[in-house]
Write an enzyme that holds these catalytic residues in place. Structure first.
Site, PDB file in Angstrom:
ATOM      1  N   HIS A  54     -24.678 -78.886 -30.876  1.00  0.00           N
ATOM      2  CA  HIS A  54     -24.844 -80.371 -31.233  1.00  0.00           C
ATOM      3  C   HIS A  54     -23.818 -81.028 -30.602  1.00  0.00           C
ATOM      4  O   HIS A  54     -22.795 -80.515 -29.925  1.00  0.00           O
ATOM      5  CB  HIS A  54     -24.920 -80.489 -32.574  1.00  0.00           C
ATOM      6  CG  HIS A  54     -23.660 -80.183 -33.445  1.00  0.00           C
ATOM      7  ND1 HIS A  54     -23.412 -78.470 -33.553  1.00  0.00           N
ATOM      8  CD2 HIS A  54     -22.766 -80.706 -34.521  1.00  0.00           C
ATOM      9  CE1 HIS A  54     -22.314 -78.486 -34.370  1.00  0.00           C
ATOM     10  NE2 HIS A  54     -21.992 -79.773 -35.125  1.00  0.00           N
ATOM     11  N   HIS A  56     -21.039 -82.746 -31.532  1.00  0.00           N
ATOM     12  CA  HIS A  56     -19.816 -83.094 -32.502  1.00  0.00           C
ATOM     13  C   HIS A  56     -18.586 -82.382 -31.530  1.00  0.00           C
ATOM     14  O   HIS A  56     -18.875 -81.332 -30.906  1.00  0.00           O
ATOM     15  CB  HIS A  56     -19.580 -82.419 -33.687  1.00  0.00           C
ATOM     16  CG  HIS A  56     -20.368 -83.250 -34.772  1.00  0.00           C
ATOM     17  ND1 HIS A  56     -20.635 -82.937 -36.085  1.00  0.00           N
ATOM     18  CD2 HIS A  56     -20.913 -84.506 -34.797  1.00  0.00           C
ATOM     19  CE1 HIS A  56     -21.343 -83.561 -36.638  1.00  0.00           C
ATOM     20  NE2 HIS A  56     -21.573 -84.811 -35.968  1.00  0.00           N
ATOM     21  N   ASP A  58     -15.953 -80.856 -31.627  1.00  0.00           N
ATOM     22  CA  ASP A  58     -15.436 -79.398 -31.899  1.00  0.00           C
ATOM     23  C   ASP A  58     -16.480 -78.227 -31.749  1.00  0.00           C
ATOM     24  O   ASP A  58     -16.269 -77.180 -31.609  1.00  0.00           O
ATOM     25  CB  ASP A  58     -15.014 -79.278 -33.345  1.00  0.00           C
ATOM     26  CG  ASP A  58     -16.080 -79.522 -34.374  1.00  0.00           C
ATOM     27  OD1 ASP A  58     -16.956 -80.152 -34.218  1.00  0.00           O
ATOM     28  OD2 ASP A  58     -16.323 -78.605 -35.549  1.00  0.00           O
ATOM     29  N   HIS A  59     -17.604 -78.943 -31.019  1.00  0.00           N
ATOM     30  CA  HIS A  59     -18.526 -77.964 -30.336  1.00  0.00           C
ATOM     31  C   HIS A  59     -18.730 -78.132 -28.890  1.00  0.00           C
ATOM     32  O   HIS A  59     -18.820 -77.312 -28.145  1.00  0.00           O
ATOM     33  CB  HIS A  59     -19.864 -78.046 -31.001  1.00  0.00           C
ATOM     34  CG  HIS A  59     -19.694 -77.460 -32.436  1.00  0.00           C
ATOM     35  ND1 HIS A  59     -20.104 -76.195 -33.021  1.00  0.00           N
ATOM     36  CD2 HIS A  59     -19.117 -78.116 -33.692  1.00  0.00           C
ATOM     37  CE1 HIS A  59     -19.826 -76.105 -34.196  1.00  0.00           C
ATOM     38  NE2 HIS A  59     -19.251 -77.200 -35.002  1.00  0.00           N
ATOM     39  N   HIS A 110     -27.976 -81.888 -39.853  1.00  0.00           N
ATOM     40  CA  HIS A 110     -26.809 -81.889 -39.580  1.00  0.00           C
ATOM     41  C   HIS A 110     -26.137 -83.079 -38.487  1.00  0.00           C
ATOM     42  O   HIS A 110     -25.480 -84.262 -38.576  1.00  0.00           O
ATOM     43  CB  HIS A 110     -25.980 -80.547 -38.915  1.00  0.00           C
ATOM     44  CG  HIS A 110     -24.275 -80.787 -39.025  1.00  0.00           C
ATOM     45  ND1 HIS A 110     -23.773 -80.670 -40.065  1.00  0.00           N
ATOM     46  CD2 HIS A 110     -23.596 -80.780 -37.898  1.00  0.00           C
ATOM     47  CE1 HIS A 110     -22.381 -80.927 -39.553  1.00  0.00           C
ATOM     48  NE2 HIS A 110     -22.354 -80.799 -38.315  1.00  0.00           N
ATOM     49  N   ASP A 133     -23.846 -75.864 -36.837  1.00  0.00           N
ATOM     50  CA  ASP A 133     -23.457 -76.145 -38.192  1.00  0.00           C
ATOM     51  C   ASP A 133     -24.556 -76.444 -38.895  1.00  0.00           C
ATOM     52  O   ASP A 133     -24.737 -77.213 -39.906  1.00  0.00           O
ATOM     53  CB  ASP A 133     -22.617 -77.644 -37.954  1.00  0.00           C
ATOM     54  CG  ASP A 133     -21.272 -77.404 -37.306  1.00  0.00           C
ATOM     55  OD1 ASP A 133     -20.859 -76.215 -37.172  1.00  0.00           O
ATOM     56  OD2 ASP A 133     -20.437 -78.290 -37.317  1.00  0.00           O
ATOM     57  N   HIS A 172     -18.620 -72.108 -37.679  1.00  0.00           N
ATOM     58  CA  HIS A 172     -17.322 -71.985 -38.357  1.00  0.00           C
ATOM     59  C   HIS A 172     -17.365 -70.737 -39.326  1.00  0.00           C
ATOM     60  O   HIS A 172     -18.214 -70.073 -39.796  1.00  0.00           O
ATOM     61  CB  HIS A 172     -17.284 -73.393 -39.250  1.00  0.00           C
ATOM     62  CG  HIS A 172     -17.215 -74.574 -38.504  1.00  0.00           C
ATOM     63  ND1 HIS A 172     -15.845 -75.148 -38.278  1.00  0.00           N
ATOM     64  CD2 HIS A 172     -18.187 -75.620 -38.011  1.00  0.00           C
ATOM     65  CE1 HIS A 172     -16.239 -76.384 -37.517  1.00  0.00           C
ATOM     66  NE2 HIS A 172     -17.568 -76.530 -37.538  1.00  0.00           N
TER      67      HIS A 172
END
Length: 251
Positions: A54, A56, A58-59, A110, A133, A172
């Site tokens: 996805h 975001h 941090d990905h 998400h 996530d 995570h």
């Protein structure tokens, strides 16, 4: 297949997926490209692809740097917000990584463009799913761009339809906190207690399996009477919504 989890940022996971037959490799959510390339260089594998779960940061935030260092990579995903995406994968549209069979599963909740990647090794019969996530060990992701009905469909009509032995590699390291919450709502679950005890001295708790998650993940147990009584609801979608709200406020 060989899967190498790499701890990145504060509590994220990136993964290297290697087809041992052809030595072709993909990286899943490579947010720290230099760290990942250093590991790949030690494997002798050839990186060909990026699987982004996805958008975001941090990905997907490492995609630009990785593509700059390794031009020509196929960058898979299902959201225009993903940097450097050049292959939009359709739901259940199978493709190959070397000899491995890859099936993208659209799991919008998400984020609207979230994808889980289901991998089967036809040589060994091994199966794995990279859930980003959406599904965690003992938990699920927040419903930023969806609702409990969306997550229920994902959990019960997509992910738990995968074989029980499917390895689950999530985005995570949230396991201890997830299980602490799970114990607060499902305190007499022996499988949960065993998992809680198991994880205490572990820094890395992936992978889990789909079969294991069905036994101790409260979000996969919303059809159980004990969870429904706890939530004060009988509709499993409402139980899922209640659990997510409780988890959002859990400390």
């Amino acid at each position: 297949m060989k899967i190498i989890p790499i701890s990145v940022l504060e509590d994220n996971y990136s993964y290297i997926l290697i087809d041992e037959k052809t030595k072709e490799a993909a990286v899943i959510d490579p947010v720290e490209p230099i760290k990942i390339l250093n590991v790949i260089s030690q494997t002798g594998a050839k990186l060909s692809s990026v699987f982004t779960t996805h958008h975001h940061w941090d990905h997907a935030g490492g995609n630009i740097e990785l593509v700059a260092k390794k031009p020509g990579l196929a960058v898979y995903g299902a959201d225009a917000r993903i940097p450097e995406i050049n292959y939009v994968c359709k739901d259940h549209e199978e493709f190959k990584l070397g000899s491995l069979d890859i099936t993208p599963l659209h799991t919008p909740c998400h984020t609207k463009g979230h994808v889980c990647y289901y991998v089967v090794d036809p040589v060994t019969g091994e199966k794995a799913v990279f859930t980003g996530d959406t599904l965690f060990v003992g938990g699920v992701g927040k419903f930023f761009e969806g609702d409990a009905r969306d997550m229920y469909r994902i959990l019960f009509h997509i992910l738990t339809k995968l074989p029980d032995e499917t390895w689950v590699y999530c985005g995570h390291e949230y396991t201890k906190n997830n299980l602490k919450f799970a114990l607060s709502v499902d305190p007499h679950n022996e499988a949960l207690l065993a998992k809680w005890n198991w994880c205490q001295d572990k820094m890395i708790t992936v992978p889990s399996t789909i079969g294991q998650e069905k036994m101790f993940n409260p979000f996969l147990r919303v059809n159980e009477q004990s969870l429904q009584v706890m939530a004060g609801k009988t509709d499993p979608v409402e139980v899922l919504h209640t659990l997510r709200e409780m988890k959002n406020n859990f400390r």
